[in-house]
Design an enzyme around this catalytic site. Structure first.
Site, PDB file in Angstrom:
ATOM      1  N   LYS A  39       0.844  -1.192   0.000  1.00 29.76           N
ATOM      2  CA  LYS A  39       0.000   0.000   0.000  1.00 29.76           C
ATOM      3  C   LYS A  39       0.883   1.248   0.000  1.00 29.76           C
ATOM      4  O   LYS A  39       1.836   1.348   0.763  1.00 29.76           O
ATOM      5  CB  LYS A  39      -0.907  -0.011   1.241  1.00 29.76           C
ATOM      6  N   GLU A  77     -18.860  -3.605  11.257  1.00 30.21           N
ATOM      7  CA  GLU A  77     -19.678  -2.709  12.090  1.00 30.21           C
ATOM      8  C   GLU A  77     -20.778  -3.439  12.851  1.00 30.21           C
ATOM      9  O   GLU A  77     -21.110  -3.066  13.985  1.00 30.21           O
ATOM     10  CB  GLU A  77     -20.295  -1.603  11.220  1.00 30.21           C
ATOM     11  N   ARG A 116     -25.107  -0.252   8.309  1.00 32.60           N
ATOM     12  CA  ARG A 116     -24.935  -1.696   8.245  1.00 32.60           C
ATOM     13  C   ARG A 116     -25.342  -2.370   9.557  1.00 32.60           C
ATOM     14  O   ARG A 116     -25.419  -3.598   9.626  1.00 32.60           O
ATOM     15  CB  ARG A 116     -23.472  -2.031   7.938  1.00 32.60           C
TER      16      ARG A 116
END
Length: 639
Positions: free
Chosen positions: A285, A372, A400
């Protein structure tokens, strides 16, 4: 080719990419990275994740034929190279700007963006659905889901993998393993992938054995069957634990994610498998930009910055602190006084202002990954044992967890605090990241409290008040914005169900009652109205649930016009509730509601800064004043 000739300028579609010579691909990858860095430095955006998938994206578009072959990017915050290779090079400077290129895949923007994404863990489900539809309709195209290792912590990804293995359709899942979601990955899955990455012996053996087998003349079906059985035996010896194989997938990897030739070869090979396959790709990354490589978490989503100096090189301006920062400071102070206070984040430790909390109280900070739903029920478990959990989650992501808020916290009256950051209009990220629905989603839930602070002191007071309670979940919603200048009203004590006055004393003509995040805008609107001879009292609601209905009805009986102004969706919002209360109680005031009208992009929820989005939705100071003056005021002064 001259050194100053742009390779990207020659690519208007993936077909043009295929025409490049293999020796040009490395230079193309460098050019893509330079353009991404310079554009994000100007416009803000997702940097580290996009830099990490440049070679992967090039290889995908070389091996497959988009849009006939469909690529679904999980979350979507790694799609910049994809956009550059699919005809959006010329428009790329408008990235994340109003009317410009979206920072996420968007079906209305290009046929190459086959599924809108913005939240994590959705790609495998969507890709499997598209593949099933393709086969039912007689299509033969390949469907590829590109999912990061962090997104695999979401339960939806597991459900999709299980179903895909059951169906046995030739779904191609590319697991982009960069050891990061946003914050560093946590949990058993991350450790499992680390073990998996070290077990390359089987894959090496397999590739050599396949190559040898293909060279043997007169190979028939019987020998292939023998080879298949031998492969399975080798797996049992060298490769004893593979979650993906157990689910019914072929597993290929780990593959070096920045080696174009290797990637292209693997993608070409897996097209022949005819069954579900996971390709495990290792990437870095932030690759190609030193600052982002060294600190990918800080360079995940960034505002504008200096390419040479990085985000630390930005000029320091004297500004009010952001709501997120104020929340983080308050959590530190309150947790130092009470060791029962715990904090939770769903892979957004820095984004939610909890990095300092983790340093001070590492054992009391729980990063659950991109999960979540689990975060809320886990918090409910903590609360059931007497702890005081504070779950800091973006408003758009709490969508969610609606069932968990209702079933696991509110129904049991468990004191879980939900700190909903980015509530209201959110700049830059488009429709998928707007925090407009939390009021409508949770105002109807029994045993639930919803608060909306207007400033720094109010945020601290509300958090302290919420931590002192033991009667069900408390939601504190606040915007991605800087706190306004403090006034004495921000420090007034909490009165359950009531707000505070920021100005009062008119002759009962007009009252502007607002959610806290719009304090600056409503104050500006009141000044503009005053200049036009219209006096307005200002009432900060503070409580969106519960509400002292006798008090609110009395307020609506004291004015000719009460205008409820909220930074949320109108349908099912506070204003509609208040208007219904006024009708039910027979209140004298005319009640009007200013909010975000129903809809998404067509109602101005697409790209631009928060200030621009407020203006498009007529919720900036000028817009509020104009709506009141034009729609509700007759002859300039009479309501």
């Amino acid at each position: 080719m001259q050194n100053n000739e742009s390779l990207l300028s020659r690519i208007n579609s993936p077909g043009d990419l295929k025409a490049l010579k293999s020796g040009e691909l490395g230079a193309l990858a460098e050019e893509i990275r330079r353009l991404i860095v310079s554009t994000v430095a100007k416009n803000g955006g997702h940097l580290a994740s996009n830099l990490g998938v440049v070679e992967l994206t090039i290889a995908l578009h070389r091996a497959f034929n988009s849009p006939e072959d469909r690529i679904i990017w999980d979350v979507g915050h790694q799609c910049y190279a994809h956009k550059l290779l699919t005809g959006r090079f010329d428009s790329f400077p408008s990235l994340r700007k109003a009317g410009g290129v979206s920072g996420f895949p968007k079906r209305s923007e290009s046929t190459h963006d086959v599924f809108n994404t913005g939240h994590a863990s959705t790609s495998i489900s969507a890709a499997l659905g598209i593949l099933a539809a393709e086969r039912l309709l007689g299509g033969k195209g390949y469907i590829i889901a590109v999912i990061g290792d962090g997104a695999l912590t979401g339960g939806l990804a597991y459900e999709a993998l299980s179903h895909a293995g059951h169906l046995g359709l030739p779904l191609i899942v590319i697991l982009n393993d960069n050891k990061m979601s946003i914050s560093p990955n946590v949990g058993g899955l991350s450790k499992y992938l680390s073990r998996l990455s070290m077990k390359a012996k089987y894959q090496t053996f397999r590739r050599h054995f396949d190559a040898m087998a293909k060279r043997i003349p007169f190979i028939g079906d019987m020998f292939f069957d023998l080879v298949l059985r031998l492969k399975r035996a080798v797996k049992a010896v060298f490769y004893t634990d593979n979650f993906f194989v157990d689910l019914g997938f072929e597993y290929v990897g780990p593959i070096e994610g920045h080696h174009l030739e290797t990637l292209s070869g693997v993608f070409t090979d897996v097209k022949k498998l005819g069954r579900p396959v996971v390709i495990h790709v290792i990437t870095r990354k932030g690759k190609g930009y030193g600052y982002a490589e060294d600190d990918p978490g800080s360079y995940h989503g960034v505002d504008s910055f200096s390419v040479e100096g990085g985000i630390e090189g930005r000029s320091v301006e004297e500004k009010r602190p952001a709501f997120t920062e104020v929340f983080g400071r308050a959590m530190l102070d309150l947790a130092a006084r009470d060791n029962r206070i715990t904090a939770l984040t769903a892979a957004m430790e820095k984004g939610t202002g909890l990095a300092s909390f983790k340093q001070a109280f590492p054992s009391r900070l729980f990063d659950v990954g991109i999960a979540e739903e689990h975060a809320i029920t886990f918090a409910a478990g903590l609360a059931s044992r007497g702890l005081k959990p504070v779950a800091a989650i973006y408003s758009t992501f709490i969508q969610r967890s609606v069932d968990q808020v209702i079933h696991d916290t509110a129904l049991q009256k468990l004191p879980v605090i939900l700190a909903l950051d980015r509530a209201g209009l959110v700049g830059g990220d488009g429709e998928t990241h707007q925090g407009l629905f939390d009021i409508a989603l949770f105002r109807c839930v029994p045993n639930t409290t919803i608060l909306a602070p207007a400033g720094e002191s109010e945020m601290r007071i509300m958090l302290e008040w919420a931590l002192s309670r033991n009667e069900g979940p408390v939601i504190i919603r606040y915007p991605k914005a800087r706190c306004p200048q403090e006034t004495p009203a921000f420090s007034l004590p909490i009165e359950t169900g009531r707000g505070v006055w920021h100005s009062r004393g008119t002759k009962g003509q007009l009252c502007l009652a607002f959610t806290g995040s719009l304090y600056n805008e409503v104050t500006e609107a009141a000044e503009l109205l005053r200049q036009r001879g219209i006096e307005a009292d200002l009432y900060n609601l503070r409580f969106l649930k519960p509400v002292d209905e006798d008090f609110l009805a009395g307020l609506m009986n004291s004015y000719e016009l009460v205008c409820f102004i909220e930074e949320g969706i109108r349908d099912g919002g506070f204003g509609e509730y208040a208007a219904a209360l006024g009708r039910r109680r027979g209140c004298a005031a005319k009640v009007e509601v200013l909010a975000v009208e129903s809809g998404f992009a067509e109602k101005g929820l697409a790209l631009g800064t928060r200030e621009q989005l407020l203006a498009v939705n007529a919720l900036d100071g000028k817009g509020i004043a104009k709506q009141i003056e034009l729609r509700y005021v007759v002859r300039g002064s009479q309501v």
